[in-house]
Design a protein around this motif. Structure first.
Motif, PDB file in Angstrom:
ATOM      1  N   HIS A  71       0.861  -1.195   0.000  1.00 34.80           N
ATOM      2  CA  HIS A  71       0.000   0.000   0.000  1.00 34.80           C
ATOM      3  C   HIS A  71       0.887   1.231   0.000  1.00 34.80           C
ATOM      4  O   HIS A  71       1.434   1.629   1.038  1.00 34.80           O
ATOM      5  CB  HIS A  71      -0.921   0.010   1.220  1.00 34.80           C
ATOM      6  N   THR A  72       1.046   1.834  -1.175  1.00 32.09           N
ATOM      7  CA  THR A  72       1.933   2.993  -1.291  1.00 32.09           C
ATOM      8  C   THR A  72       1.265   4.137  -2.056  1.00 32.09           C
ATOM      9  O   THR A  72       0.226   3.975  -2.701  1.00 32.09           O
ATOM     10  CB  THR A  72       3.232   2.637  -2.042  1.00 32.09           C
ATOM     11  N   HIS A  73       1.913   5.295  -1.955  1.00 31.58           N
ATOM     12  CA  HIS A  73       1.590   6.484  -2.750  1.00 31.58           C
ATOM     13  C   HIS A  73       2.943   7.026  -3.213  1.00 31.58           C
ATOM     14  O   HIS A  73       3.431   8.034  -2.695  1.00 31.58           O
ATOM     15  CB  HIS A  73       0.836   7.516  -1.918  1.00 31.58           C
ATOM     16  N   ILE A  74       3.555   6.334  -4.158  1.00 29.95           N
ATOM     17  CA  ILE A  74       4.957   6.595  -4.486  1.00 29.95           C
ATOM     18  C   ILE A  74       5.191   8.032  -4.951  1.00 29.95           C
ATOM     19  O   ILE A  74       6.121   8.705  -4.507  1.00 29.95           O
ATOM     20  CB  ILE A  74       5.459   5.595  -5.549  1.00 29.95           C
ATOM     21  N   ALA A  75       4.352   8.520  -5.857  1.00 30.50           N
ATOM     22  CA  ALA A  75       4.552   9.886  -6.348  1.00 30.50           C
ATOM     23  C   ALA A  75       4.404  10.897  -5.218  1.00 30.50           C
ATOM     24  O   ALA A  75       5.179  11.847  -5.108  1.00 30.50           O
ATOM     25  CB  ALA A  75       3.561  10.195  -7.464  1.00 30.50           C
ATOM     26  N   GLY A 216      14.969  -1.616   0.093  1.00 29.35           N
ATOM     27  CA  GLY A 216      14.797  -3.015  -0.270  1.00 29.35           C
ATOM     28  C   GLY A 216      13.479  -3.338  -0.949  1.00 29.35           C
ATOM     29  O   GLY A 216      13.137  -4.512  -1.131  1.00 29.35           O
ATOM     30  N   ILE A 217      12.727  -2.317  -1.338  1.00 26.42           N
ATOM     31  CA  ILE A 217      11.418  -2.521  -1.972  1.00 26.42           C
ATOM     32  C   ILE A 217      11.613  -2.668  -3.476  1.00 26.42           C
ATOM     33  O   ILE A 217      12.117  -1.762  -4.141  1.00 26.42           O
ATOM     34  CB  ILE A 217      10.475  -1.343  -1.680  1.00 26.42           C
ATOM     35  N   THR A 218      11.182  -3.812  -3.998  1.00 26.96           N
ATOM     36  CA  THR A 218      11.318  -4.074  -5.437  1.00 26.96           C
ATOM     37  C   THR A 218       9.986  -4.036  -6.161  1.00 26.96           C
ATOM     38  O   THR A 218       9.951  -3.955  -7.390  1.00 26.96           O
ATOM     39  CB  THR A 218      11.989  -5.441  -5.676  1.00 26.96           C
ATOM     40  N   SER A 219       8.881  -4.119  -5.423  1.00 27.89           N
ATOM     41  CA  SER A 219       7.536  -4.036  -5.993  1.00 27.89           C
ATOM     42  C   SER A 219       6.640  -3.273  -5.037  1.00 27.89           C
ATOM     43  O   SER A 219       6.855  -3.290  -3.816  1.00 27.89           O
ATOM     44  CB  SER A 219       6.927  -5.433  -6.219  1.00 27.89           C
ATOM     45  N   VAL A 220       5.615  -2.636  -5.603  1.00 24.78           N
ATOM     46  CA  VAL A 220       4.635  -1.928  -4.771  1.00 24.78           C
ATOM     47  C   VAL A 220       3.230  -2.180  -5.304  1.00 24.78           C
ATOM     48  O   VAL A 220       3.041  -2.474  -6.491  1.00 24.78           O
ATOM     49  CB  VAL A 220       4.891  -0.402  -4.750  1.00 24.78           C
ATOM     50  N   HIS A 221       2.262  -2.074  -4.412  1.00 24.75           N
ATOM     51  CA  HIS A 221       0.860  -1.937  -4.791  1.00 24.75           C
ATOM     52  C   HIS A 221       0.564  -0.455  -4.597  1.00 24.75           C
ATOM     53  O   HIS A 221       0.366   0.007  -3.470  1.00 24.75           O
ATOM     54  CB  HIS A 221      -0.048  -2.791  -3.901  1.00 24.75           C
ATOM     55  N   ASP A 222       0.549   0.291  -5.697  1.00 24.87           N
ATOM     56  CA  ASP A 222       0.555   1.748  -5.614  1.00 24.87           C
ATOM     57  C   ASP A 222      -0.819   2.327  -5.933  1.00 24.87           C
ATOM     58  O   ASP A 222      -1.463   1.943  -6.914  1.00 24.87           O
ATOM     59  CB  ASP A 222       1.593   2.322  -6.588  1.00 24.87           C
ATOM     60  N   ASN A 223      -1.261   3.277  -5.109  1.00 28.66           N
ATOM     61  CA  ASN A 223      -2.510   4.002  -5.347  1.00 28.66           C
ATOM     62  C   ASN A 223      -2.259   5.048  -6.432  1.00 28.66           C
ATOM     63  O   ASN A 223      -1.409   5.935  -6.257  1.00 28.66           O
ATOM     64  CB  ASN A 223      -2.984   4.658  -4.060  1.00 28.66           C
ATOM     65  N   ILE A 224      -3.011   4.952  -7.526  1.00 30.36           N
ATOM     66  CA  ILE A 224      -2.659   5.690  -8.743  1.00 30.36           C
ATOM     67  C   ILE A 224      -3.799   6.602  -9.193  1.00 30.36           C
ATOM     68  O   ILE A 224      -4.933   6.148  -9.391  1.00 30.36           O
ATOM     69  CB  ILE A 224      -2.313   4.699  -9.870  1.00 30.36           C
ATOM     70  N   THR A 225      -3.490   7.881  -9.363  1.00 33.51           N
ATOM     71  CA  THR A 225      -4.411   8.843  -9.958  1.00 33.51           C
ATOM     72  C   THR A 225      -4.177   8.889 -11.472  1.00 33.51           C
ATOM     73  O   THR A 225      -3.231   8.286 -11.989  1.00 33.51           O
ATOM     74  CB  THR A 225      -4.176  10.246  -9.384  1.00 33.51           C
ATOM     75  N   PHE A 226      -5.032   9.642 -12.182  1.00 32.76           N
ATOM     76  CA  PHE A 226      -4.814   9.822 -13.626  1.00 32.76           C
ATOM     77  C   PHE A 226      -3.428  10.401 -13.889  1.00 32.76           C
ATOM     78  O   PHE A 226      -2.716   9.973 -14.808  1.00 32.76           O
ATOM     79  CB  PHE A 226      -5.881  10.758 -14.213  1.00 32.76           C
ATOM     80  N   GLU A 227      -3.043  11.392 -13.067  1.00 35.92           N
ATOM     81  CA  GLU A 227      -1.740  12.034 -13.271  1.00 35.92           C
ATOM     82  C   GLU A 227      -0.598  11.048 -13.025  1.00 35.92           C
ATOM     83  O   GLU A 227       0.401  11.049 -13.757  1.00 35.92           O
ATOM     84  CB  GLU A 227      -1.602  13.242 -12.336  1.00 35.92           C
ATOM     85  N   ASN A 233       3.389   6.037 -17.408  1.00 40.80           N
ATOM     86  CA  ASN A 233       3.470   5.741 -18.840  1.00 40.80           C
ATOM     87  C   ASN A 233       4.683   6.431 -19.462  1.00 40.80           C
ATOM     88  O   ASN A 233       5.408   5.838 -20.276  1.00 40.80           O
ATOM     89  CB  ASN A 233       2.185   6.180 -19.532  1.00 40.80           C
ATOM     90  N   PHE A 234       4.911   7.678 -19.070  1.00 43.86           N
ATOM     91  CA  PHE A 234       6.063   8.431 -19.576  1.00 43.86           C
ATOM     92  C   PHE A 234       7.363   7.713 -19.217  1.00 43.86           C
ATOM     93  O   PHE A 234       8.254   7.529 -20.066  1.00 43.86           O
ATOM     94  CB  PHE A 234       6.044   9.845 -18.991  1.00 43.86           C
ATOM     95  N   LEU A 235       7.478   7.278 -17.960  1.00 48.10           N
ATOM     96  CA  LEU A 235       8.698   6.602 -17.513  1.00 48.10           C
ATOM     97  C   LEU A 235       8.847   5.227 -18.163  1.00 48.10           C
ATOM     98  O   LEU A 235       9.959   4.811 -18.508  1.00 48.10           O
ATOM     99  CB  LEU A 235       8.695   6.479 -15.995  1.00 48.10           C
ATOM    100  N   TYR A 250      -8.118   4.948  -8.581  1.00 45.54           N
ATOM    101  CA  TYR A 250      -9.165   5.560  -7.771  1.00 45.54           C
ATOM    102  C   TYR A 250     -10.523   5.426  -8.458  1.00 45.54           C
ATOM    103  O   TYR A 250     -10.612   5.194  -9.667  1.00 45.54           O
ATOM    104  CB  TYR A 250      -8.836   7.024  -7.497  1.00 45.54           C
ATOM    105  N   GLU A 251     -11.567   5.599  -7.682  1.00 47.64           N
ATOM    106  CA  GLU A 251     -12.912   5.323  -8.190  1.00 47.64           C
ATOM    107  C   GLU A 251     -13.310   6.241  -9.345  1.00 47.64           C
ATOM    108  O   GLU A 251     -14.107   5.855 -10.194  1.00 47.64           O
ATOM    109  CB  GLU A 251     -13.948   5.425  -7.077  1.00 47.64           C
ATOM    110  N   ASP A 252     -12.755   7.466  -9.401  1.00 48.94           N
ATOM    111  CA  ASP A 252     -13.117   8.363 -10.499  1.00 48.94           C
ATOM    112  C   ASP A 252     -12.512   7.910 -11.830  1.00 48.94           C
ATOM    113  O   ASP A 252     -12.817   8.483 -12.881  1.00 48.94           O
ATOM    114  CB  ASP A 252     -12.704   9.804 -10.199  1.00 48.94           C
ATOM    115  N   MET A 253     -11.676   6.860 -11.804  1.00 50.22           N
ATOM    116  CA  MET A 253     -11.059   6.341 -13.018  1.00 50.22           C
ATOM    117  C   MET A 253     -11.751   5.093 -13.537  1.00 50.22           C
ATOM    118  O   MET A 253     -11.464   4.641 -14.650  1.00 50.22           O
ATOM    119  CB  MET A 253      -9.585   6.016 -12.740  1.00 50.22           C
ATOM    120  N   ILE A 254     -12.657   4.517 -12.756  1.00 48.92           N
ATOM    121  CA  ILE A 254     -13.133   3.177 -13.082  1.00 48.92           C
ATOM    122  C   ILE A 254     -13.930   3.134 -14.382  1.00 48.92           C
ATOM    123  O   ILE A 254     -13.847   2.156 -15.137  1.00 48.92           O
ATOM    124  CB  ILE A 254     -13.935   2.563 -11.910  1.00 48.92           C
ATOM    125  N   ASP A 255     -14.687   4.175 -14.703  1.00 42.78           N
ATOM    126  CA  ASP A 255     -15.454   4.157 -15.952  1.00 42.78           C
ATOM    127  C   ASP A 255     -14.528   4.102 -17.161  1.00 42.78           C
ATOM    128  O   ASP A 255     -14.766   3.339 -18.104  1.00 42.78           O
ATOM    129  CB  ASP A 255     -16.365   5.383 -16.029  1.00 42.78           C
TER     130      ASP A 255
END
Length: 520
Positions: A71-75, A216-227, A233-235, A250-255
């Motif tokens: 559970h992360t918010h990397i950005a 030591g973190i090689t993977s994350v489950h990251d909470n992702i906004t449109f931005e 994608n850029f990276l 987030y829920e505003d992205m599900i549609d």
């Protein structure tokens, strides 16, 4: 004539915890490209050393599968280096001094944006207010986000610039109706003048991924906004993803996600989307986590729900039918109970068990609700770092201030969850990042009955998160044919007492067979 196959990287003379029950402890690993080629003894691995093989003799130090922070918010973690970083302040006055220094760098009218202050680290043990900020910032709007992400403090000019009304839910006012400056669980994402730019998000992700590697973190489950998604994608197009990402949108992205046909099968070994975040309540720190009983330090305050029952039912069904995992933020006991009831009303138990829907945080999980959640196979996605940071007793910890001793002792019931054969995964929520820090909260929980063993806690940061993201066949343990995502520690975990874990640090982080971090 057959060609000999040599390893690209060898780790030998090691104390390797594979987390594979069939072969739990070995001495050496051979890596070819991004894959574990051989898990064996130091003697046997010598046969795979060729002229260009890099060899790490780790002198009996412990080697583990790469950590997975669930559970992360990397950005947003990285934004501490983009905006004013208040995470290390030890007093209110030190925080105000940093704000003053930032104002000197700005023109009148420019925003001062700060992040990650935590009053529980301060001598004063109280929130910032507009009354603190107004005298030092008459010409600059100020907004300072709390470490929890569930509230901000603004000065009077900032409140006016944001166009907020003091009658809005979450705007705190005093007895005379004047704004205090604290904004509790108010969505400010539509306020363009304080939104980070796309460049900010890209920088934030870069800083955040570098921090992950150092821990030591090689993977994350990251909470992702449109931005965030655009920045990822850029990276990705530049091959600049440094860690593997399982996206929680987030829920505003599900549609939009549904229109594109994206579900848990979408993505590759570097980036996938698999879950959708629902917010059902707030946080204990801001007294917005939804409780059955009052907060002990504020009579009459129980927090509040962010969805009514109808909205909660709609979103549970919508996410499930979209083929995504529900990743529902629920901290307070009443919020957790309401969420489980919504799942019971709307979903089939067998289908739900196959989906591995998740409760994020689940801090005040009641025993009767744990039993209900087990029937539906709900995953408990919890944060042991919260226990270590705020949950220890007799140290004026934030949990004990808000909840009292009795609830603090039953908060985050890790042992109960595992003993009832429920899936338990650990993440940090970025407060702070660092599995080694978080493991302390699991093995030194203030309630001895809720403590985990060291190996159990490590599995909650490695194998179990891989199961939940559907990637247990490629990561989460050290096994031939799996991804070479590995962390090397500075100690041998089999040779230290539990108290010695306080001295454990990361020496190397390896992602896809490449050394991505080396401690100086």
């Amino acid at each position: 004539m057959s060609m000999e196959l040599f390893a690209d990287l060898i780790i030998k003379n090691a104390n390797i915890w594979t987390l594979n029950d069939e072969n739990p402890k070995v001495e050496a690993i051979a890596i070819y490209s991004d894959t574990i080629l051989k898990v064996t003894s130091t003697e046997e691995v010598e046969n795979l050393i060729g002229p260009s093989t890099k060899v790490l003799d780790v002198e009996n130090k412990t080697v583990l599968p790469g950590f997975i922070d669930a559970h992360t918010h990397i950005a947003w973690n990285g934004m501490n280096k983009v905006h004013l970083d208040l995470s290390q302040t030890k007093s209110l006055n030190e925080t105000l001094d940093l704000v003053k220094s930032e104002i000197k760098k700005k023109k009148p009218g420019e925003w001062i944006i700060g992040r990650s202050w935590d009053q529980s680290n301060w001598l004063e043990q109280r929130y910032l207010t507009a009354a603190d900020l107004d005298p030092i910032s008459p010409e600059n709007p100020v907004i300072l986000r709390h470490v929890s992400g569930h509230f901000e403090v603004v000065n009077s000019l900032g409140f006016t610039r944001l166009g907020l009304s003091k009658d809005r839910k979450g705007v705190d006012v005093d007895e005379e109706g004047r704004i205090i400056g604290t904004l509790r669980d108010i969505d400010l994402s539509d306020k363009e003048e304080i939104r980070p730019t796309s460049e900010d998000f890209i920088k934030g992700l870069g800083y955040g991924m570098d921090e992950c590697l150092s821990l030591g973190i090689t993977s994350v489950h990251d909470n992702i906004t449109f931005e965030n998604l655009l920045a990822y994608n850029f990276l990705a197009k530049k091959n600049d993803l440094k860690i593997r990402v399982y996206g929680i949108v987030y829920e505003d992205m599900i549609d939009e996600i549904t229109k594109l046909g994206i579900d848990r099968t979408f993505g590759d070994k570097w980036f996938r989307i698999g879950a959708c975040k629902l917010m059902t309540d707030g946080a204990i720190s801001s007294r917005t986590a939804y409780l059955f009983d009052d907060y002990v330090d504020m009579e009459g305050e129980k927090g509040f729900a962010l969805y009514d029952d109808q909205r909660l039912d709609e979103m549970v069904l919508k996410v499930h039918n979209a083929g995504l995992q529900i990743a529902a933020h629920a901290i307070g006991d009443k919020a957790i109970s309401r969420l489980i009831s919504a799942i019971e009303r709307n979903l089939d138990a067998i289908e739900c068990r196959n989906s591995l829907h998740r409760i994020e945080h689940a801090e005040l999980l009641l025993e009767e609700d744990a039993i209900r959640s087990k029937e539906y196979g709900l995953v408990m996605s919890m944060q042991p770092n919260f226990v270590w940071r705020w949950g220890m007793i007799d140290v004026n910890g934030m949990y004990e201030q808000r909840l009292g001793r009795e609830k603090t002792m039953i908060n985050n019931p890790f042992r109960w969850v595992l003993d009832n054969n429920m899936l338990l995964i650990f993440g940090s929520d970025g407060m702070p990042l660092g599995p080694i820090y978080g493991i302390k909260g699991a093995i030194f929980h203030p309630n001895e009955d809720q403590r985990l063993s060291l190996e159990e806690a490590i599995k909650c940061y490695t194998y179990y998160p891989a199961v939940v993201s559907g990637e247990e066949k490629i990561k989460g343990m050290i096994k031939e044919g799996m991804l070479a995502d590995i962390v090397i520690l500075n100690r041998n975990l089999d040779e230290i007492e539990l108290e010695g874990f306080h001295d454990v640090e990361v020496l190397y982080t390896i992602v896809g067979g490449k050394i991505s971090y080396k401690r100086d």
